[in-house]
Scaffold this active site. Structure first.
Site, PDB file in Angstrom:
ATOM      1  CB  THR A 180      -0.903   0.001   1.258  1.00 49.63           C
ATOM      2  OG1 THR A 180      -1.481   1.292   1.428  1.00 49.63           O
ATOM      3  CG2 THR A 180      -0.134  -0.335   2.526  1.00 49.63           C
ATOM      4  CG  ASP A 181      -1.148   4.983  -0.886  1.00 46.26           C
ATOM      5  OD1 ASP A 181      -1.643   4.353   0.071  1.00 46.26           O
ATOM      6  OD2 ASP A 181      -1.783   5.857  -1.530  1.00 46.26           O
ATOM      7  CE  LYS A 209      -0.252  -4.380   3.162  1.00 42.66           C
ATOM      8  NZ  LYS A 209      -0.693  -5.727   2.652  1.00 42.66           N
ATOM      9  CG  ASN A 213     -11.368  11.973   3.310  1.00 43.18           C
ATOM     10  OD1 ASN A 213     -10.939  11.341   2.350  1.00 43.18           O
ATOM     11  ND2 ASN A 213     -10.797  11.928   4.508  1.00 43.18           N
ATOM     12  NE  ARG A 223      -8.526   6.383  10.124  1.00 42.12           N
ATOM     13  CZ  ARG A 223      -8.595   5.926   8.874  1.00 42.12           C
ATOM     14  NH1 ARG A 223      -7.643   6.211   8.006  1.00 42.12           N
ATOM     15  NH2 ARG A 223      -9.623   5.193   8.479  1.00 42.12           N
ATOM     16  CE1 TYR A 264      -3.367  -2.422   6.076  1.00 40.80           C
ATOM     17  CE2 TYR A 264      -3.119  -0.081   5.579  1.00 40.80           C
ATOM     18  CZ  TYR A 264      -3.274  -1.391   5.148  1.00 40.80           C
ATOM     19  OH  TYR A 264      -3.318  -1.678   3.805  1.00 40.80           O
ATOM     20  CE  LYS A 315     -10.977  -0.975   5.084  1.00 42.11           C
ATOM     21  NZ  LYS A 315     -10.836  -2.194   4.373  1.00 42.11           N
TER      22      LYS A 315
END
Ligand code: NAD
Ligand code: DAU
Length: 339
Positions: free
Chosen positions: A125-126, A157, A252, A276, A153, A192
């Site tokens: 993932t980026d 990764k 968003n 978040r 997370y 999501k």
């Protein structure tokens, strides 16, 4: 050619299986998935009867089970989608992320070494690059951007990526890694952003935007990601990392407003909620390498992709309604009540 696809009952893995079975009718695809909360067997019902497809329920951390499957199938390649994938859940409970995302990756690669698998592809993932500032639109993530993670997370990764590159250097394992930006499309789990907003809007529920909604993500239609992985698998250079993204940065709040507009729902449903923790500001991929080396370009424009996605959620209500009426309710309460 036999390919083991792990995590194929999830969002991107299932779309990848559909793509591969359609494009390569003589390939055998074996899906290995433990069916966590995010895995859904009903997603795969359209391919269950395909003679070139096999589903195996097991955990990528179960060494014995993984080795037994490799012994039986003798795969030519492995594509690893299996992961705990949701940032908010990783903030709540990091352990399972370390278990699956790091140790599961190591287990799969050990099996690849033992059975001399021709290619191990890690779907990354980026988020391993951390974030970019909002006021520097000239900056992008390239494959040489240092890893600099924000959440449990993304750290899990990034750890997995380092391990994959270490297995290549130390053991000569033929690996490739793709680091993609945010995907959207059919079968996206409703925790999501995009599917959550579609499902809530359709149920006239409030639309919880974190902070001020100014954070930027770089959205790519899931099929374009699957095509990129297919290309890397067949033509990518071993030991290399390829960034995947379509230069489609959006705030968003603009996504949420667009979903309201498309569904004919009022923007008054939008509620701004507590941000978040450690929230990454902006992701933006530079896909020059995959374009120049492999000729990859995204095919679906966001304006079309989001329409297709919304149509899919409208036409497949039973798929997501079943999810949101189960254990998901408890998750939603924990995450959003009094936020
Ligand atoms: P997802 O959460 O929808 O699906 C994950 C799948 O993995 C589920 O089917 C789940 O049952 C399975 N799984 C989880 N733990 C497992 C275990 N221990 N053993 C076997 N199976 C297990 O995830 P997704 O959004 O499809 O993401 C797939 C991969 O792509 C992940 O590695 C993720 O990090 C990466 N990625 C996702 C995005 C995105 O926007 N969704 C973008 C870039 C990269
Ligand atoms: O960039 C790739 C990554 O994209 C993948 O590696 C992850 O597996 C995938 O989950 C995704 O991570 P994000 O954290 O970017 O995706 P998410 O859909 O959780 O959130 C997108 C943005 O929307 C983020 O800025 C947080 C915000 N958000 C999210 C939810 C669920 C909200 O404002 N409200 C919400 O309710």
């Amino acid at each position: 050619m036999t390919i083991i696809v792990t995590g194929g009952a999830g969002f991107i893995g299932s779309n990848f299986i559909f793509h591969m079975l359609k494009k390569y009718p003589d390939y055998r695809i074996v899906c290995l998935d433990s069916l966590t909360y995010a895995g859904n067997l009903s997603t795969l019902k359209g391919v269950m009867e395909n003679k070139n497809f096999r589903f195996v329920k097991d955990d990528i951390c179960n060494r014995e089970g993984v080795f037994a499957l490799f012994e039986e199938e003798r795969p030519d390649a492995v594509v690893n989608f299996a992961a705990e994938s949701h940032v908010d859940r990783s903030i709540e409970e990091p352990q399972i992320f370390l278990q699956t995302n790091i140790l599961g990756t190591a287990t799969l690669m050990d099996a690849c070494r033992e059975y001399k698998v021709g290619r191990y592809h890690q779907v990354s993932t980026d988020e391993v690059y951390g974030d970019l500032p909002l006021d520097r639109p000239d900056l992008f993530f390239t494959e040489t951007t240092p890893l600099h993670t924000s959440s449990p997370y993304s750290s899990s990764k990034a750890s997995a990526d380092l391990l994959v590159l270490a297995y290549h250097r130390t053991y000569g394992l033929p690996v490739t890694i793709s680091r993609c930006s945010n995907n959207y499309g059919p079968y996206h789990f409703p925790e999501k952003l995009i599917p959550l907003m579609i499902a809530n809007a359709l149920n006239d529920k409030s639309l919880p935007v974190y902070g001020k909604g100014e954070n930027v993500r770089d959205w790519l239609y899931v099929e374009d990601h699957c095509k990129a992985i297919d290309l890397i698998l067949h033509k990518g250079r071993v030991g290399e990392v390829y960034n995947v993204g379509g230069h489609n940065e959006m705030k968003n709040i603009d996504i949420v407003k667009l979903i309201c507009k498309e569904l004919g729902k009022p923007e008054s449903l939008i509620t701004y909620v507590v941000d978040r923790k450690g929230h990454d500001l902006r992701y933006a991929i530079d896909p020059t390498k995959i374009h120049n080396e492999l000729g990859w370009l995204p095919e679906t424009k966001f304006a079309d992709g989001i329409k297709k996605t919304i149509k899919w959620y409208l036409e497949n209500r039973e798929w997501w309604q079943e999810i949101i009426s189960g254990e998901y309710k408890n998750y939603y309460e924990r995450m959003y009540k009094n936020r």
